[in-house]
Design an enzyme around this catalytic site. Structure first.
Site, PDB file in Angstrom:
ATOM      1  N   HIS A 177       0.837  -1.205   0.000  1.00 15.64           N
ATOM      2  CA  HIS A 177       0.000   0.000   0.000  1.00 15.64           C
ATOM      3  C   HIS A 177       0.871   1.254   0.000  1.00 15.64           C
ATOM      4  O   HIS A 177       1.812   1.360   0.792  1.00 15.64           O
ATOM      5  CB  HIS A 177      -0.886  -0.041   1.257  1.00 15.64           C
ATOM      6  CG  HIS A 177      -1.897   1.042   1.361  1.00 15.64           C
ATOM      7  ND1 HIS A 177      -2.144   1.709   2.540  1.00 15.64           N
ATOM      8  CD2 HIS A 177      -2.764   1.569   0.450  1.00 15.64           C
ATOM      9  CE1 HIS A 177      -3.113   2.586   2.351  1.00 15.64           C
ATOM     10  NE2 HIS A 177      -3.508   2.531   1.097  1.00 15.64           N
ATOM     11  N   GLU A 189       0.927  -0.506  -4.826  1.00 17.55           N
ATOM     12  CA  GLU A 189      -0.166   0.430  -5.111  1.00 17.55           C
ATOM     13  C   GLU A 189       0.338   1.806  -4.751  1.00 17.55           C
ATOM     14  O   GLU A 189       1.114   1.963  -3.800  1.00 17.55           O
ATOM     15  CB  GLU A 189      -1.384   0.073  -4.238  1.00 17.55           C
ATOM     16  CG  GLU A 189      -2.605   0.973  -4.412  1.00 17.55           C
ATOM     17  CD  GLU A 189      -2.691   2.176  -3.491  1.00 17.55           C
ATOM     18  OE1 GLU A 189      -3.618   2.971  -3.648  1.00 17.55           O
ATOM     19  OE2 GLU A 189      -1.813   2.342  -2.602  1.00 17.55           O
ATOM     20  N   ASP A 203      -0.712   6.397  -5.244  1.00 17.53           N
ATOM     21  CA  ASP A 203      -1.750   7.382  -5.561  1.00 17.53           C
ATOM     22  C   ASP A 203      -1.189   8.432  -6.511  1.00 17.53           C
ATOM     23  O   ASP A 203      -0.183   9.080  -6.193  1.00 17.53           O
ATOM     24  CB  ASP A 203      -2.226   8.057  -4.272  1.00 17.53           C
ATOM     25  CG  ASP A 203      -2.667   7.032  -3.236  1.00 17.53           C
ATOM     26  OD1 ASP A 203      -3.629   6.298  -3.513  1.00 17.53           O
ATOM     27  OD2 ASP A 203      -2.022   6.945  -2.168  1.00 17.53           O
ATOM     28  N   HIS A 263      -1.100  11.292  -1.798  1.00 15.38           N
ATOM     29  CA  HIS A 263      -2.408  10.771  -1.403  1.00 15.38           C
ATOM     30  C   HIS A 263      -3.435  11.877  -1.200  1.00 15.38           C
ATOM     31  O   HIS A 263      -4.540  11.819  -1.730  1.00 15.38           O
ATOM     32  CB  HIS A 263      -2.271   9.948  -0.112  1.00 15.38           C
ATOM     33  CG  HIS A 263      -3.559   9.370   0.366  1.00 15.38           C
ATOM     34  ND1 HIS A 263      -4.437  10.069   1.175  1.00 15.38           N
ATOM     35  CD2 HIS A 263      -4.141   8.174   0.138  1.00 15.38           C
ATOM     36  CE1 HIS A 263      -5.494   9.316   1.424  1.00 15.38           C
ATOM     37  NE2 HIS A 263      -5.341   8.160   0.806  1.00 15.38           N
ATOM     38  N   GLU A 278      -3.443   4.026  -8.514  1.00 16.73           N
ATOM     39  CA  GLU A 278      -4.731   4.589  -8.091  1.00 16.73           C
ATOM     40  C   GLU A 278      -4.808   6.033  -8.574  1.00 16.73           C
ATOM     41  O   GLU A 278      -3.983   6.869  -8.182  1.00 16.73           O
ATOM     42  CB  GLU A 278      -4.913   4.527  -6.567  1.00 16.73           C
ATOM     43  CG  GLU A 278      -6.321   5.019  -6.229  1.00 16.73           C
ATOM     44  CD  GLU A 278      -6.582   5.262  -4.753  1.00 16.73           C
ATOM     45  OE1 GLU A 278      -5.944   4.656  -3.888  1.00 16.73           O
ATOM     46  OE2 GLU A 278      -7.464   6.110  -4.500  1.00 16.73           O
TER      47      GLU A 278
HETATM   48  O1  G3P Z   1      -6.190   1.467  -3.578  1.00 13.79           O
HETATM   49  C1  G3P Z   1      -6.441   1.003  -2.305  1.00 13.79           C
HETATM   50  C2  G3P Z   1      -6.255   2.066  -1.251  1.00 13.79           C
HETATM   51  O2  G3P Z   1      -5.071   2.753  -1.493  1.00 13.79           O
HETATM   52  C3  G3P Z   1      -7.394   3.038  -1.208  1.00 13.79           C
HETATM   53  O3  G3P Z   1      -7.325   3.897  -0.107  1.00 13.79           O
HETATM   54  O4  G3P Z   1      -7.044   6.141   0.803  1.00 13.79           O
HETATM   55  O5  G3P Z   1      -5.174   4.541   0.933  1.00 13.79           O
HETATM   56  O6  G3P Z   1      -5.795   5.539  -1.246  1.00 13.79           O
HETATM   57  P1  G3P Z   1      -6.277   5.072   0.100  1.00 13.79           P
HETATM   58 MG    MG Z   2      -4.440   4.487  -2.608  1.00 16.09          MG
END
Ligand code: G3P
Ligand code: MG
Length: 247
Positions: free
Chosen positions: A12, A39, A41, A54, A114
């Site tokens: 993450h 993953e 952002d 993020h 993402e």
């Molecule tokens: O993509 C999964 C997760 O990253 C979504 O939540 O807020 O951590 O971007 P967040």
């Molecule tokens: Mg995310």
């Protein structure tokens, strides 16, 4: 069932809670621990550079202040995105998608990009992230998996780069998840793991979609979700739920 060339464990925000999120240091940390997929952002600066962050604001994860959408990338790249996490990471930057792609290739990491638009920039962020991702990964595999909480952003990405795989991302899975994922030809549904039950996982899998569950930091819960049929676990605890955890 849709083609799914991705591993079972996904770090993450690049490196979970082991390094400052959405930085090259995070990616290096995950790779060092043996992770095979990350993953992260992606959003746009004021001058439309795709970079990693993020939040809408740079405040929480850097020494800067204010909304990212009002800052040019040459201002953003000067900010220290490491010291807030630990002084050891002083000088870490918010990298561009170009830099992140290069790092993924050098470490052999698959990517879940993402699309995280700043407020009001859903469509342009979907278009520009998808265009850049298609260009950067043109000769590399596996293809990056695009996901977003924003239907408009993911729709724009689908129109821009139809061949890139997509996953609709939900905090709460809506009753019309079948229609939404079908309209965008998604390969996967990405869900907050606390909203999933064994029955719901079966329904989603029976529809032909893959499932990525986030953010799973308890090893027992990760095993339970995998037993139900969840395809990928996105975790902060890459030190505990490592690459081979579900093998
Ligand atoms: O993509 C999964 C997760 O990253 C979504 O939540 O807020 O951590 O971007 P967040
Ligand atoms: Mg995310």
């Amino acid at each position: 069932m849709k083609t799914w060339p991705y591993p079972r464990i996904v770090a993450h925000r690049g490196g979970g809670k082991i390094a400052p999120e959405n930085t090259l240091d995070a990616i290096d940390t995950g790779a060092r621990l043996g992770l095979k997929m990350i993953e992260f952002d992606a959003k746009l600066s004021a001058d439309d550079v795709v970079f990693l962050l993020h939040d809408d604001l740079v405040d929480r994860t850097s020494d800067g202040r204010g909304p990212a959408k009002a800052m040019r990338y040459d201002e953003i790249e000067k900010l220290d995105a490491g010291t807030w996490f630990d002084p050891r990471f002083k000088g870490a930057r918010m990298p561009t998608l170009v830099q992140v792609a290069e790092r993924c290739f050098s470490h052999g990491l698959a990517a879940n990009i993402e699309i995280k638009p700043c407020e009001g920039r859903d469509v342009e962020t979907g278009v520009l992230v998808a265009r850049e991702a298609a260009r950067l990964w043109a000769d590399a595999g596996p293809a990056p998996l695009l996901s977003s909480f924003s239907y408009a952003a993911l729709e724009a990405a689908a129109q821009t780069a139809p061949d890139l795989p997509r996953g609709m991302l939900y905090e709460v899975i809506p009753s019309d998840w079948r229609a939404q994922t079908a309209a965008l030809s998604c390969v996967s549904l990405h869900a907050d793991h606390t909203t999933l039950s064994e029955d719901l996982v079966r329904e989603i899998k029976d529809s032909g979609l893959r499932i990525l569950a986030y953010t799973v930091n308890d090893p027992a819960r990760a095993r339970e979700l995998a037993q139900w049929g969840v395809d990928a676990i996105c975790t902060d605890r890459i030190d505990v739920i490592g690459a081979g955890f579900l093998d």
